[in-house]
Enzyme design. Structure first.
Site, PDB file in Angstrom:
ATOM      1  CG  HIS A  91       0.749   2.923  12.891  1.00 37.57           C
ATOM      2  ND1 HIS A  91      -0.678   3.019  12.829  1.00 37.57           N
ATOM      3  CD2 HIS A  91       1.047   2.060  11.790  1.00 37.57           C
ATOM      4  CE1 HIS A  91      -1.197   2.502  11.788  1.00 37.57           C
ATOM      5  NE2 HIS A  91      -0.132   1.903  11.054  1.00 37.57           N
ATOM      6  CG  ASP A 117       1.489  -3.623   5.697  1.00 39.22           C
ATOM      7  OD1 ASP A 117       2.349  -2.803   5.977  1.00 39.22           O
ATOM      8  OD2 ASP A 117       0.393  -3.652   5.497  1.00 39.22           O
ATOM      9  CD  GLU A 154      -3.119  -1.544   5.293  1.00 43.78           C
ATOM     10  OE1 GLU A 154      -3.123  -2.616   6.092  1.00 43.78           O
ATOM     11  OE2 GLU A 154      -2.494  -0.397   5.774  1.00 43.78           O
ATOM     12  CD  GLU A 155      -1.673   2.208   7.635  1.00 44.09           C
ATOM     13  OE1 GLU A 155      -2.592   1.825   8.688  1.00 44.09           O
ATOM     14  OE2 GLU A 155      -0.743   2.110   7.598  1.00 44.09           O
ATOM     15  CG  ASP A 199       2.489   0.632   8.114  1.00 35.02           C
ATOM     16  OD1 ASP A 199       2.137   0.194   6.790  1.00 35.02           O
ATOM     17  OD2 ASP A 199       1.874   0.785   8.941  1.00 35.02           O
ATOM     18  CG  HIS A 251      -0.455   0.164   2.671  1.00 39.20           C
ATOM     19  ND1 HIS A 251      -0.311   1.192   3.122  1.00 39.20           N
ATOM     20  CD2 HIS A 251      -0.230  -0.809   3.344  1.00 39.20           C
ATOM     21  CE1 HIS A 251       0.274   1.018   4.338  1.00 39.20           C
ATOM     22  NE2 HIS A 251       0.296  -0.131   4.705  1.00 39.20           N
TER      23      HIS A 251
END
Length: 350
Positions: free
Chosen positions: A317, A228, A205-206, A175, A66
């Site tokens: 994150h 991922d 995606e998130e 990410d 992604h």
């Protein structure tokens, strides 16, 4: 180590800005890079990019990573000129204090997420849990200037560069740009595959695997592999080694499950066999929480065999996500070897 891959391209990808639904800057890089690595490149209505390498058979494999990163959207500007936000993706509000961001308004504005000095905190404030809804961004201008430059719906991204830290790489948006990078590197290596390969750079995606779900219907592959990052909690704060999930420097991770998918046993079994045959460092991943685009392909257009390859990453994150260069190289090697050995004759049914 001396990275045996295009580190400058990796930096360009990770430092680009692209929150869910607004992946334009990343998409431009991806389309540019795939132009010389695929037979055709197209973009769908959601913004997914599909770069197709034609094989010798109709059997097709989708390889997805992604483009989007977590960020914010402006939901309100106060009378005093402070910006309030709505999250685009899952944030731990504890790590937001005192961070620098870019507010993409009428022009790009540097902003800081304010934090009240500990000298003046009340006992009640000390006990309060951090919430994203409590974030205020200061863009260093008076209220009148902010009103002219910033409006509801403007986007906000973390402001961070990518850098080497020994043999490791740290920055924002590893990410999932580091896996997007791995798909580009694999595409550059593969020539004349037996099967058709659709390299997919997905969107949103998130916020719920939205791009992959649409794409699963659109390209309807016979087999899907998603890439991922995954948790590497191999840090002092985690006391139980079982909770580490993966370890940096131990190789690429072959996913067995996360909270969104249980990968097809025959697919992760073949990924393991390829890694062992090729001498590629690898580990198995059992992730208790978190989902990936793998799930977006598994049953969207009917039952499909799916697998996933992950790059172990610390501090997910946050703006200091950290991966190991050898693990990145192992991921590229495994993806390339798996795709080059796929001939459409492997039986993944149960």
């Amino acid at each position: 180590m001396s990275f045996e891959f295009d580190y400058d391209l990796l930096c360009e990808l990770t430092e680009a800005r692209g929150v869910p639904g607004y992946e334009d800057e990343v998409r431009e890089i991806v389309r540019r890079e795939f132009a010389d690595r695929a037979d055709r490149v197209r973009t769908d209505a959601m913004g997914n990019v599909v770069a197709t390498v034609e094989g010798d058979s109709d059997y097709s494999v989708a390889v997805a990573a992604h483009m989007d990163e977590i960020g914010f959207m402006v939901r309100h500007v106060t009378d005093e000129g402070f910006v309030q936000v709505d999250p685009l993706g899952g944030f731990d509000a504890r790590v937001l204090r005192a961070q620098r961001v870019t507010v993409h308004g009428e022009e790009d504005l540097t902003g800081v997420i304010g934090s009240v000095p500990p000298h003046t905190l009340t006992d009640e404030q000390r006990e309060e849990d951090d919430e994203v809804s409590d974030v205020y961004i200061d863009v260093g201008r008076d209220a009148e200037a902010v009103e002219e430059l910033v409006g509801v719906g403007d986007l906000i991204t973390p402001d961070q560069t990518t850098t080497r830290m020994g043999d490791r790489i740290t920055g924002k948006a590893l990410d999932d740009r580091i896996c997007l990078f791995a798909t580009l590197e694999a595409a550059a290596r593969i020539e004349d595959p037996d099967v058709t390969i659709h390299f997919a750079a997905t969107v949103q995606e998130e916020v719920g695997l939205r791009g992959a779900r649409a794409l699963g219907v659109d390209i309807d592959p016979d087999l899907a592999i998603a890439l991922d990052v995954t948790v590497a909690n191999d840090v002092p704060q985690i006391g139980d080694a079982a909770d580490a999930v993966t370890e940096l420097g131990e190789g690429t991770a072959i996913k067995l499950k996360d909270s969104s998918v249980i990968t097809s046993p025959k697919v992760h079994g073949r990924l393991t066999d390829v890694a062992e045959t090729e001498g590629i460092d690898h580990q198995h991943e059992v992730l208790p929480a978190g989902g990936t685009d793998t799930a977006g392909f598994q049953n969207t257009a009917g039952a499909k065999p799916v697998g996933a390859i992950s790059i172990p990453t610390r501090y997910l994150h946050t703006v200091t996500e950290t991966a190991d260069g050898d693990d990145v190289a192992a991921t590229i090697d495994l993806l390339t070897a798996f795709l080059e050995s796929e001939n459409g004759d492997h039986d993944y049914t149960l």
